[in-house]
Write an enzyme that holds these catalytic residues in place. Structure first.
Site, PDB file in Angstrom:
ATOM      1  N   GLY B  47      35.267  24.679  21.001  1.00 54.35           N
ATOM      2  CA  GLY B  47      33.958  25.295  21.216  1.00 54.35           C
ATOM      3  C   GLY B  47      32.778  24.367  21.013  1.00 54.35           C
ATOM      4  CB  CYS B 256      41.326  48.199  43.339  1.00 54.07           C
ATOM      5  SG  CYS B 256      41.445  47.234  44.872  1.00 54.07           S
ATOM      6  CB  CYS B 259      45.806  46.894  45.067  1.00 56.24           C
ATOM      7  SG  CYS B 259      44.865  46.575  43.563  1.00 56.24           S
ATOM      8  CB  CYS B 281      40.915  43.350  42.974  1.00 52.50           C
ATOM      9  SG  CYS B 281      42.011  44.638  42.382  1.00 52.50           S
ATOM     10  CB  CYS B 287      43.581  42.577  45.331  1.00 44.48           C
ATOM     11  SG  CYS B 287      43.196  44.172  46.067  1.00 44.48           S
TER      12      CYS B 287
HETATM   13 ZN   LIG Z   1      42.900  45.586  44.241  1.00 45.06          ZN
END
Ligand SMILES: [Zn+2]
Lengths: 207, 302
Positions: B47, B256, B259, B281, B287
């Protein structure tokens, strides 16, 4: 002649391969990684020699632990052009071949509060990556904890314990034996049970 | 070597293809060594931003030159590369970067998250969990989380050194006072390994939890700002929050529309010139794999 001692067979891809081994070693402390093979000058482990070719150049200063054959220095100059320093504290990289006679960890640079990355990286040659007292480490790169048995004396781990209490200041190490590398970044801490079993005193920070 | 004339991010001119005779992965070995040393320091101090001498690349800054330099310093002949931009493998930016590395390295490329050994990303983390051994490279426009509190780099460095992160919490809490919640949707700051405040790059906050204890190695490159930082595998990454306002991620009222996924980050896209819109997506690979699986199982059933 030293200049006839080869470096990497394939400068670009061997360096890339060695870099990935160094990267994996640091990202996964305690898990040994393998480097490409090369014929190092006498006094250097193959994996340590490959690391020097991968990381050193005109921009880096190196402290060599006294006692290494002179060929090592000439080989490094010829292949990397790196600079040398007699002061462990001023080195970007310190090459250690006899850990028990090396300066204490506090004698190397741990970096500064704003630039902890300006620390010395230790390249530690060992006879093997196993055979020592088992030590349990925890920290980034380690899922839960990992046991290593690097052949180091408890004095080293005691100094390591003191050092890690100063995070983000600290040293990062790579340990070398033959063509193997093990990483020990400053984030790897001894687990509480380990330092108690070694009879260490706690350094006032909580786990 | 020459660089293209500066253009705005996403401008239509694609980066010129490097001429033959360039070094493997384009960068010279000296440059790679310096970047590699910075990456290793970054991994050792999770970081924490490491300055590096960013080089001219054959594309302008908006194309992700920081991520490209990190990828170029890490990539090897055996790697399989995936490049995504906002989750998609087929946008101009992703296609050009993938083509660039194919040209200068000859490496294999893939669109499948699970097949890649090295993934360069702009603004998303894939939905499919990353695996141990994978390297995940983020393109970062602004690495300094304290920039909007303390524009002076010297002062920001001091604040990191002193772990003086109170002003960041104050800034976030002002949001809660004003809006009733933290309104930051992207580049939501995180604490890494309990010590360093870090910008995750403009990924949606939805992706923040994926960074925590991830088995893959995460590397971040900021070209214009000349900084590199890292999150090693299995490292704690915590999104900043408050006891009375715990961190939370976006969610959608609908799955979605391609999908049916209910666990992925959705983008609203315009589908025609009648103002028709769909929620789908953002991760195109995820997807498409789901759609294929569904048509496969539908065929088996039939
Ligand atoms: Zn999707």
């Amino acid at each position: 002649m030293i200049t006839q001692l080869a470096g990497f067979a394939d400068a670009i891809h061997d360096a890339q391969h060695t870099f990935r081994a160094l990267l994996d070693a640091l990202a996964r402390p305690g898990i040994p990684q393998t480097t490409v093979s090369l014929t190092p000058p006498s006094g250097l482990e193959s994996s340590c020699a490959a690391t020097c070719l991968t990381l050193l150049d005109l921009e880096t200063s190196v402290w060599l632990q006294p006692g290494l054959p002179a060929d090592v220095r000439s080989w490094l100059v010829f292949h990397t052009g790196c600079r040398f320093t007699d002061h462990p504290h001023a080195a970007d990289f310190a090459l250690i071949w006899q850990l028990n006679n090396a300066p204490e960890l506090s004698e190397f640079s741990w970096g500064t509060a704003e630039y902890p990355e300006s620390s010395t990286s230790l390249l530690i040659q060992l006879p093997n990556l196993t055979g020592g007292e088992p030590i349990t480490l925890e920290g980034p790169g380690i899922l839960s904890e990992i046991e290593v048995s690097l052949p180091m004396e408890s004095a080293f781990w005691q100094q390591w314990e003191t050092m890690t209490a100063n995070y983000p200041l600290g040293l990062d190490c790579w340990c070398f034996a033959q063509n193997q590398i093990m990483g020990l970044p400053r984030t790897s801490k001894l687990t509480a049970s380990v330092y108690e079993s070694l009879g260490f005193t706690k350094h006032g920070y909580s786990y | 070597m020459t660089s293209s004339s500066p253009g705005s991010p996403g401008s239509p001119a694609p980066p010129p293809i490097p001429e033959p005779g360039f070094n493997f992965a384009y960068l010279d070995e000296q440059t790679k060594r310096a970047i590699r040393r910075a990456i290793l320091k970054g991994v050792a101090i999770p970081g924490h931003q490491i300055p590096f001498s960013s080089r001219e690349m054959p594309m302008s800054y908006g194309w992700g030159t920081g991520g490209i330099q990190v990828t170029a310093s890490v990539i090897g002949q055996d790697d399989t590369l995936k490049v995504i931009d906002q989750g998609a493998d087929d946008t101009t930016n992703a296609v050009n970067i993938r083509r660039f590395f194919k040209k200068v390295c000859g490496v294999a490329t893939t669109e499948k998250t699970e097949e890649a050994t090295l993934i360069q990303t702009r603004h998303r983390i894939p939905e499919k969990p990353l695996k141990a051994g994978q390297v995940f490279v983020y393109q970062v426009p602004m690495p300094e989380p304290l920039y909007f509190i303390e524009p002076s780099r010297t002062e920001a460095n001091k604040m990191h050194a002193l772990e003086e992160y109170g002003p960041m919490y104050v800034k976030l809490y002002e949001d809660i006072t004003k809006f009733g919640r933290i309104s930051l949707a992207y580049d939501y700051p995180v604490m890494v390994n309990g010590r360093h405040l870090m910008n995750p790059s403009p990924i949606p906050r939805f992706d923040n939890p994926k960074m925590d204890m991830n088995p893959a190695l995460q590397l971040f490159g900021a070209g214009r700002e000349k900084r590199i930082y890292a999150i090693p595998p299995y490292t704690q990454v915590k999104s900043l929050d408050f006891e009375d306002h715990p961190f939370s991620v976006e969610n959608w009222e609908h799955p979605c529309e391609f999908c049916g996924a209910t666990d992925s980050y959705l983008d609203e896209v315009v589908i025609d010139d009648q103002g028709g819109r769909m929620w789908i997506c953002s991760d195109t690979d995820y997807c498409e794999q789901r759609q294929r699986e569904q048509s496969g199982s539908a065929q088996k059933l039939g």
